[in-house]
Design an enzyme around this catalytic site. Structure first.
Site, PDB file in Angstrom:
ATOM      1  N   CYS A  71       5.675   0.242   7.255  1.00 27.94           N
ATOM      2  CA  CYS A  71       5.271   1.237   6.504  1.00 27.94           C
ATOM      3  C   CYS A  71       6.329   1.791   5.468  1.00 27.94           C
ATOM      4  O   CYS A  71       7.637   1.874   5.985  1.00 27.94           O
ATOM      5  CB  CYS A  71       4.755   2.353   7.382  1.00 27.94           C
ATOM      6  N   LEU A  72       6.227   2.068   4.322  1.00 29.05           N
ATOM      7  CA  LEU A  72       7.331   2.701   3.370  1.00 29.05           C
ATOM      8  C   LEU A  72       8.003   3.894   4.033  1.00 29.05           C
ATOM      9  O   LEU A  72       8.957   4.178   3.465  1.00 29.05           O
ATOM     10  CB  LEU A  72       6.763   2.714   2.079  1.00 29.05           C
ATOM     11  N   GLN A 124       2.914  10.154   0.877  1.00 30.08           N
ATOM     12  CA  GLN A 124       4.545   9.463   1.001  1.00 30.08           C
ATOM     13  C   GLN A 124       4.997   9.492  -0.108  1.00 30.08           C
ATOM     14  O   GLN A 124       6.251   9.455  -0.311  1.00 30.08           O
ATOM     15  CB  GLN A 124       4.050   7.947   1.077  1.00 30.08           C
ATOM     16  N   GLY A 148       0.932  -1.230  -0.029  1.00 26.57           N
ATOM     17  CA  GLY A 148       0.015   0.133   0.202  1.00 26.57           C
ATOM     18  C   GLY A 148       0.820   1.014   0.059  1.00 26.57           C
ATOM     19  O   GLY A 148       2.188   1.208   0.448  1.00 26.57           O
ATOM     20  N   HIS A 158      -2.796   7.774   6.571  1.00 27.22           N
ATOM     21  CA  HIS A 158      -1.836   8.586   6.033  1.00 27.22           C
ATOM     22  C   HIS A 158      -2.466  10.058   5.615  1.00 27.22           C
ATOM     23  O   HIS A 158      -1.860  10.871   5.478  1.00 27.22           O
ATOM     24  CB  HIS A 158      -1.043   8.082   4.842  1.00 27.22           C
ATOM     25  N   HIS A 164      -4.507   1.531   7.562  1.00 27.92           N
ATOM     26  CA  HIS A 164      -3.173   2.169   7.708  1.00 27.92           C
ATOM     27  C   HIS A 164      -3.100   3.282   6.601  1.00 27.92           C
ATOM     28  O   HIS A 164      -2.569   4.433   6.918  1.00 27.92           O
ATOM     29  CB  HIS A 164      -2.210   0.956   7.380  1.00 27.92           C
ATOM     30  N   GLU A 165      -3.372   3.105   5.445  1.00 28.30           N
ATOM     31  CA  GLU A 165      -3.336   4.006   4.217  1.00 28.30           C
ATOM     32  C   GLU A 165      -4.280   5.073   4.439  1.00 28.30           C
ATOM     33  O   GLU A 165      -3.989   6.454   4.146  1.00 28.30           O
ATOM     34  CB  GLU A 165      -3.503   3.221   2.904  1.00 28.30           C
TER      35      GLU A 165
HETATM   36 ZN    ZN Z   1       2.302   3.593   5.912  1.00 28.63          ZN
END
Ligand code: ZN
Length: 154
Positions: free
Chosen positions: A93-94, A50, A45, A139, A135-136
């Site tokens: 998380c990226l 991000q 995701g 963000h 989670h996304e």
């Molecule tokens: Zn994330």
């Protein structure tokens, strides 16, 4: 095109993202680049902030690592229902390289969102997909999974 992924504590990751109002080629291209970036990372995701765009858009593919790819883009997503049942699970998380978080979340959520052409949809997610959606979506309000952990520095 693969985009650079911003890392915590970049301030863009803490912004409340703006609703998407124009469903044009620029939006569709951004979503495509985000999917490339997500697969390349590799992740399941990725949210627009991000990659430096503070707009309400995220992409997700929860199956590609094990099965066939199912790329999806979600615009202006809203969780309109969440199960009372919750569970704790591990999240990566990226934007938090090499870190994982333990987060308690509802096991099932109903998401209302628009696609890249502005059509409204409603889908129910459970299991890992439900966790990923939450989670996304977080963000887009500047929330990172570390915020759920005790004693975490914001
Ligand atoms: Zn994330």
């Amino acid at each position: 095109m693969t985009l650079p992924i911003l890392q915590h504590p970049d301030p863009i990751l803490r912004e409340t993202c703006a609703p998407v109002t124009v469903f044009d080629e620029a939006l569709q291209n951004l979503a495509e680049d985000m999917l490339h970036t997500m697969y390349d990372a590799p992740g399941r995701g990725l949210a627009a902030p991000q990659v430096g765009h503070a707009i309400r858009l995220f992409v997700m593919d929860t199956t590609w690592k094990e099965e066939d790819p199912t790329p999806q883009a979600f615009v202006n997503p809203q969780i309109i229902m969440a199960s009372p049942e919750t569970e704790v699970g591990e999240e990566g998380c990226l934007s938090l390289y090499g870190q994982t978080c333990q987060v308690r979340r509802p096991v099932e959520v109903t998401l209302r969102y628009q696609d890249l052409w502005g059509e409204t949809h409603m889908d129910v997610f459970d299991g890992f997909a439900a966790r990923c959606v939450q989670h996304e979506r977080d963000h887009l309000d500047g929330i990172l999974c570390i915020d759920y952990m005790d004693g975490a520095a914001a």
